[in-house]
Design an enzyme around this catalytic site. Sequence first.
Site, mmCIF file in Angstrom:
data_model
loop_
_atom_site.group_PDB
_atom_site.id
_atom_site.type_symbol
_atom_site.label_atom_id
_atom_site.label_comp_id
_atom_site.label_asym_id
_atom_site.label_seq_id
_atom_site.Cartn_x
_atom_site.Cartn_y
_atom_site.Cartn_z
ATOM 1 N N CYS A 1 19.211 85.862 1.724
ATOM 2 C CA CYS A 1 19.035 85.274 3.048
ATOM 3 C C CYS A 1 18.251 86.299 3.874
ATOM 4 O O CYS A 1 18.808 87.311 4.288
ATOM 5 C CB CYS A 1 20.414 85.003 3.642
ATOM 6 S SG CYS A 1 20.352 84.197 5.234
ATOM 7 N N CYS B 1 7.056 93.173 2.496
ATOM 8 C CA CYS B 1 7.846 93.831 3.538
ATOM 9 C C CYS B 1 6.984 94.041 4.787
ATOM 10 O O CYS B 1 5.877 94.568 4.700
ATOM 11 C CB CYS B 1 8.342 95.173 3.009
ATOM 12 S SG CYS B 1 9.293 96.111 4.222
HETATM 13 ZN ZN LIG Z 1 9.438 98.176 3.122
#
Ligand SMILES: [Zn+2]
Length: 184
Positions: free
Chosen positions: A168, A97
């Site tokens: 996606c 992330c």
């Molecule tokens: Zn995160």
Amino acid sequence: MERRTLLKALALAAFARQAHAAPPKTMKGVEELQKNWKTFLPAGASVPSPSEPVKLTKDEWKKKLPAESFKVMREEGTERAGTSPLNDEKRAGIFACAGCGLPLFTSEMKFDSGTGWPSFFTTIPGVFETKKDYYLIYPRVEYHCIRCGGHHGHLFDDGPPPTGQRYCNNGVALRFIPKDGGKA
Ligand SMILES: [Zn+2]
């Protein structure tokens, strides 16, 4: 090199060679990928866990993230198709992330969807939460990072077998960590 260490190194090299191979044929194979995700981390890498939440204000995120990532991750924007260099990323490694560094996918979970967005047929377990959104009138399944709440993309059911899933993902919401410690 001790024999056991050597065997382990060979096993890891075999994993690395499978990077971006075709999806496994069975769900058992997919479960193996999910179980073995840590073998895609560079040696000695330390990464956060899903159970350590990151809570920042919108202003703090604005300072922390590049403008494009902020727009996608904190305002549920979508990057223009075909703009992410991660579309062509085929090295072995981890997609984490961009907001909080939580590992989300391995290179083995990626496939070429031809959509212009980095696409994955499964994830590292327990890293996303989903919700329905109606931005395009018809409902879509939105997914976001369980640790920092950052929006990543939408989940579709037209992915390759055996999962049939297509995550996606916006490239600007991801940070690639190559397994060999090379340039991200
Ligand atoms: Zn995160």
